[in-house]
Write a protein that holds these residues in place. Structure first.
Motif, PDB file in Angstrom:
ATOM      1  N   THR A  16      36.935  46.291 -17.419  1.00  0.00           N
ATOM      2  CA  THR A  16      36.049  46.983 -16.479  1.00  0.00           C
ATOM      3  C   THR A  16      34.878  47.623 -17.217  1.00  0.00           C
ATOM      4  OG1 THR A  16      37.894  47.451 -14.996  1.00  0.00           O
ATOM      5  CG2 THR A  16      35.921  48.797 -14.729  1.00  0.00           C
ATOM      6  N   PHE A  17      35.173  48.279 -18.312  1.00  0.00           N
ATOM      7  CA  PHE A  17      34.131  48.899 -19.124  1.00  0.00           C
ATOM      8  C   PHE A  17      33.145  47.854 -19.644  1.00  0.00           C
ATOM      9  CE2 PHE A  17      32.697  50.413 -23.342  1.00  0.00           C
ATOM     10  CZ  PHE A  17      32.011  51.542 -22.944  1.00  0.00           C
ATOM     11  N   LEU A  18      33.645  46.724 -20.122  1.00  0.00           N
ATOM     12  CA  LEU A  18      32.773  45.665 -20.632  1.00  0.00           C
ATOM     13  C   LEU A  18      31.891  45.068 -19.533  1.00  0.00           C
ATOM     14  CD1 LEU A  18      35.110  43.771 -23.123  1.00  0.00           C
ATOM     15  CD2 LEU A  18      33.150  45.227 -23.662  1.00  0.00           C
ATOM     16  N   VAL A  19      32.432  44.912 -18.343  1.00  0.00           N
ATOM     17  CA  VAL A  19      31.639  44.380 -17.227  1.00  0.00           C
ATOM     18  C   VAL A  19      30.512  45.339 -16.887  1.00  0.00           C
ATOM     19  CG1 VAL A  19      31.681  43.833 -14.770  1.00  0.00           C
ATOM     20  CG2 VAL A  19      33.477  42.975 -16.237  1.00  0.00           C
ATOM     21  N   ILE A  20      30.813  46.619 -16.813  1.00  0.00           N
ATOM     22  CA  ILE A  20      29.783  47.602 -16.477  1.00  0.00           C
ATOM     23  C   ILE A  20      28.698  47.657 -17.545  1.00  0.00           C
ATOM     24  CG2 ILE A  20      29.368  50.087 -16.147  1.00  0.00           C
ATOM     25  CD1 ILE A  20      32.153  50.154 -14.769  1.00  0.00           C
ATOM     26  N   ILE A  21      29.091  47.652 -18.810  1.00  0.00           N
ATOM     27  CA  ILE A  21      28.115  47.654 -19.901  1.00  0.00           C
ATOM     28  C   ILE A  21      27.278  46.377 -19.867  1.00  0.00           C
ATOM     29  CG2 ILE A  21      27.851  47.604 -22.421  1.00  0.00           C
ATOM     30  CD1 ILE A  21      28.528  50.349 -21.306  1.00  0.00           C
ATOM     31  N   ASP A  22      27.904  45.233 -19.596  1.00  0.00           N
ATOM     32  CA  ASP A  22      27.180  43.965 -19.525  1.00  0.00           C
ATOM     33  C   ASP A  22      26.139  43.986 -18.416  1.00  0.00           C
ATOM     34  OD1 ASP A  22      26.543  41.249 -20.062  1.00  0.00           O
ATOM     35  OD2 ASP A  22      27.903  40.620 -18.470  1.00  0.00           O
ATOM     36  N   VAL A  23      26.511  44.483 -17.253  1.00  0.00           N
ATOM     37  CA  VAL A  23      25.574  44.545 -16.124  1.00  0.00           C
ATOM     38  C   VAL A  23      24.425  45.490 -16.439  1.00  0.00           C
ATOM     39  CG1 VAL A  23      25.332  45.305 -13.730  1.00  0.00           C
ATOM     40  CG2 VAL A  23      27.252  43.868 -14.391  1.00  0.00           C
ATOM     41  N   ILE A  24      24.716  46.657 -16.995  1.00  0.00           N
ATOM     42  CA  ILE A  24      23.671  47.624 -17.312  1.00  0.00           C
ATOM     43  C   ILE A  24      22.723  47.068 -18.372  1.00  0.00           C
ATOM     44  CG2 ILE A  24      23.239  49.886 -18.378  1.00  0.00           C
ATOM     45  CD1 ILE A  24      25.764  50.871 -16.927  1.00  0.00           C
ATOM     46  N   LEU A  25      23.277  46.470 -19.428  1.00  0.00           N
ATOM     47  CA  LEU A  25      22.425  45.906 -20.475  1.00  0.00           C
ATOM     48  C   LEU A  25      21.558  44.773 -19.943  1.00  0.00           C
ATOM     49  CD1 LEU A  25      24.629  45.803 -23.703  1.00  0.00           C
ATOM     50  CD2 LEU A  25      22.543  47.104 -23.312  1.00  0.00           C
ATOM     51  N   SER A  26      22.128  43.906 -19.136  1.00  0.00           N
ATOM     52  CA  SER A  26      21.325  42.786 -18.625  1.00  0.00           C
ATOM     53  C   SER A  26      20.212  43.283 -17.710  1.00  0.00           C
ATOM     54  CB  SER A  26      22.207  41.765 -17.912  1.00  0.00           C
ATOM     55  OG  SER A  26      22.799  42.320 -16.772  1.00  0.00           O
TER      56      SER A  26
END
Length: 92
Positions: A16-26
């Protein structure tokens, strides 16, 4: 059994943390706030992308084609929350 459930729950939290970071970074890269030519930003984003892309590609194969909008992270987060609810209701 409790230890296994706690490990699964921790893994789901990490994903979940990785998905949120991925979306924010993209989003930050797409809007030009972060520069992908920056080595640190590029390495962080590519590392997270390499971890998440196999999961996203399996989800994308099940979803209808959408132009310009990726639904895979939202579907993954929904699935993770559903799994966590099932675990909490049945095993705690």
């Amino acid at each position: 059994m409790t230890s296994l459930i706690q490990i699964i729950s921790a893994l789901l939290n990490i994903i979940t943390f990785l998905v949120i970071i991925d979306v924010i970074l993209s989003l930050l890269i797409q809007f030009g706030i972060l520069d992908q030519r920056n080595q640190i930003v590029s390495q962080i984003w590519l590392s997270i992308r390499n971890v998440m892309e196999p999961i996203y590609s399996r989800i994308r194969s099940l979803l209808p084609k959408t132009i310009g909008f990726d639904l895979a992270p939202a579907v993954l987060l929904f699935a993770i929350f559903a799994i966590e609810i099932v675990i909490k209701n049945n095993f705690y």
